[in-house]
Design an enzyme around this catalytic site. Sequence first.
Site, PDB file in Angstrom:
ATOM      1  N   HIS A 106     -11.552  -1.954  -7.529  1.00 46.37           N
ATOM      2  CA  HIS A 106     -11.640  -0.502  -7.331  1.00 46.37           C
ATOM      3  C   HIS A 106     -10.281   0.165  -7.160  1.00 46.37           C
ATOM      4  CE1 HIS A 106     -12.677  -1.134  -2.740  1.00 46.37           C
ATOM      5  NE2 HIS A 106     -11.375  -1.133  -2.925  1.00 46.37           N
TER       6      HIS A 106
ATOM      7  N   THR B  53       0.817  -1.207   0.000  1.00 37.10           N
ATOM      8  CA  THR B  53       0.000   0.000   0.000  1.00 37.10           C
ATOM      9  C   THR B  53       0.855   1.263   0.000  1.00 37.10           C
ATOM     10  OG1 THR B  53      -1.489  -1.294   1.360  1.00 37.10           O
ATOM     11  CG2 THR B  53      -1.975   1.052   1.148  1.00 37.10           C
TER      12      THR B  53
ATOM     13  N   TYR C 288     -25.327 -30.794   2.532  1.00 39.81           N
ATOM     14  CA  TYR C 288     -25.907 -31.804   1.660  1.00 39.81           C
ATOM     15  C   TYR C 288     -26.569 -31.237   0.413  1.00 39.81           C
ATOM     16  CZ  TYR C 288     -29.894 -30.541   4.556  1.00 39.81           C
ATOM     17  OH  TYR C 288     -30.836 -29.838   5.220  1.00 39.81           O
TER      18      TYR C 288
ATOM     19  N   SER D 163     -26.395  -8.470   2.395  1.00 42.64           N
ATOM     20  CA  SER D 163     -26.883  -7.694   1.264  1.00 42.64           C
ATOM     21  C   SER D 163     -25.744  -6.909   0.626  1.00 42.64           C
ATOM     22  CB  SER D 163     -27.962  -6.713   1.725  1.00 42.64           C
ATOM     23  OG  SER D 163     -29.103  -7.433   2.125  1.00 42.64           O
TER      24      SER D 163
HETATM   25  C1  LIG Z   1      -5.934  -1.149  -0.356  1.00 43.06           C
HETATM   26  C2  LIG Z   1      -5.346  -2.347   0.229  1.00 43.06           C
HETATM   27  C3  LIG Z   1      -6.083  -3.156   1.091  1.00 43.06           C
HETATM   28  C4  LIG Z   1      -7.449  -2.795   1.575  1.00 43.06           C
HETATM   29  O1  LIG Z   1      -8.347  -2.691   0.545  1.00 43.06           O
HETATM   30  P1  LIG Z   1      -9.699  -1.845   0.696  1.00 43.06           P
HETATM   31  O2  LIG Z   1     -10.299  -2.026  -0.629  1.00 43.06           O
HETATM   32  O3  LIG Z   1      -9.297  -0.445   1.005  1.00 43.06           O
HETATM   33  O4  LIG Z   1     -10.488  -2.443   1.786  1.00 43.06           O
HETATM   34  C5  LIG Z   1      -5.495  -4.309   1.552  1.00 43.06           C
HETATM   35  N1  LIG Z   1      -4.253  -4.641   1.189  1.00 43.06           N
HETATM   36  C6  LIG Z   1      -3.512  -3.880   0.355  1.00 43.06           C
HETATM   37  C7  LIG Z   1      -2.139  -4.313  -0.011  1.00 43.06           C
HETATM   38  C8  LIG Z   1      -4.035  -2.692  -0.145  1.00 43.06           C
HETATM   39  O5  LIG Z   1      -3.302  -1.921  -0.943  1.00 43.06           O
END
Ligand SMILES: *Cc1c(COP(=O)(O)O)cnc(C)c1O
Length: 618
Positions: free
Chosen positions: A389, A296, A418, A438
């Site tokens: 996303h 990230t 089952y 949901s």
């Molecule tokens: C963005 C990200 C997440 C979390 O994803 P979300 O869609 O924000 O919940 C988890 N792991 C990594 C490596 C990410 O870059």
Amino acid sequence: MDERVNVKALFLGPKAENYGYFKEMLGYLMDDHSEWRRNFHPDDAPVVSADEQAGPDYLSTLQKTREALIELAGNLQLSSIPWFSPRYLGHMNADTLIAANLGYMLTLLYNPNNCAYEGSPATTALEIEVGRQLAKLMGYDPERSWGHITSGGTVANYEGLWMARNLKSIPLALKTCMPAAAAGLDDWRLRNLPSAEILALADQARAGGRFEELRRHSVRGIGMRGAGLGKVLVPQSKHYSWAKAVDLLGIGQEHLISVPVRDNYRIDVAALKKIIDGLAAQRIPILAVVAVVGTTEEGAVDEIHEIVRLRDRYEDQGVCFYLHIDAAYGGYARSLFLDAEGRFLDYNEINRQHARQGVLHGDTDWLTLDVYEAFRSMPEADSITVDPHKLGYVPYAAGAIVARDRRIIDLISYFAAYVFERTDDNPMLLGSYILEGSKAGAVAAAVWMAHRVVPLNITGYGRIIGYSIEGAYRFYRSLLSSPPLVVAGRRFEVIPLSRPDINIVDYAFHEQGNGSLEEMNRLNLAIYEQCSYKAGPVYLSDFIMSKTALSREEYGDAPAAFIEKFGIAAGEWDRLESVYVLRSCILTPYLTSNTTYEEYWRNFMQAMERAIGKACGR
Ligand SMILES: *Cc1c(COP(=O)(O)O)cnc(C)c1O
């Protein structure tokens, strides 16, 4: 016909260049949907008459909606982040695909709920279909694997660990309820069976009509107490959802072990091996190892091939763990490695293919053997998180989890075992196999539309992501070769943190001659303050970036090497234990033209000059 997508035709565009087309399609979907309504029992009389529609309270009600919409539009315009613009260099965001947006908007009018097939006959099927497409993208056999859409990477990670936990608890449950099947295996062995063997044992229980009983005796029935499933190993670069996951699943924070990363922010495989050895020597089992494809904060790609090799070697020694890859960010980049037929490209050929397909220009010099091998080895993992996303350029909320062997979902499902025979006429009750209840069918439709228009290979997503990597590399190289900025007679240099494995570039500014890390942190924080958005008219923003603090608590001493590049003494790292870096996720596909880029870079450095000037109190 040319199969390749034209990337500029895929998005509304920074200047709404595709406004005409988008609006035409919006008109089409309104017409089409309204027609659908009218055609349901066309003889039924309308409930609203023209007279009523002309009534004063009717009109004032419509006016209320109009005013609320105008108020909302004003709010959004004032305080939204311009993700569509190449000037947005912050988080993992960009413009979203017209196809996905239209798919979402059209489906929204039907409002399907993918929790149950009854509420979403059309979009449940789409979710299953995109699950298969994503499984294929990850290199899994679509016939044997499983995938579906989650609200994001966070929930996908929960689901991954949920499957791992329940799977790992099966052999111990077996010992309780089918002792004969577990005969000759001690507890250590039972906690160290490979995933495939556990699934085979579960099949055996099913064949003997004991599957329900087996599940009841696993952690899903009896809870975690005394399960002794062991540790979850994640790299220091982990997303914080892993801390939440071990909490929620009752595994506990103290069983989450952070594996050191190297100064390229990839997991330190030697350190991982040492940790596994240490645990094995103490007979502490390992529930799961998590690797990251696209961290990230740095976009780093862990060396999956090395981790897989390690896993296989330990398996031979009777030390087995579940392997999950968190590719929430980097997963879609696997499309850069697949040709139009879905074949994983040969390393010797891939650069030529990329050049021929216009995916990346030859001089980008992005792909290293490590990154190639890492992507190639992904299908060796038990499960993978991948977010539409993020690099799928689809609107929220679209994450996904894929698993190599679909039988594993029996271990988390709340469908009576089952009737767990999926056939075309026994459709999916998604809600009973997943964490959520949901959920919007519109999201599944958006992902489906995206994949329909943009193939998951070098003719489609490979091009979009290739363009973004090319932009990221231009930016990275510009940072590398940039002469110091001179502001009020003072000289400020900029250095990137590491060579991007995908398209995230981290960097920091520093006044030459300054020996204080505190001072450097202050400078970068001040630049960030100038180049981030908090409130007020967004039109005042020049460039928008994000920042992150690399601290010793999270990263050990991995960042120390970076500080040294600025000539700051190692003692400073020991004293402050944290360095601020500016972070730019370069998802924009618009930085590939030379002329655009040159002007862009000039603008960027001028903005940095102004920001530094302000930071220095001018
Ligand atoms: C963005 C990200 C997440 C979390 O994803 P979300 O869609 O924000 O919940 C988890 N792991 C990594 C490596 C990410 O870059």
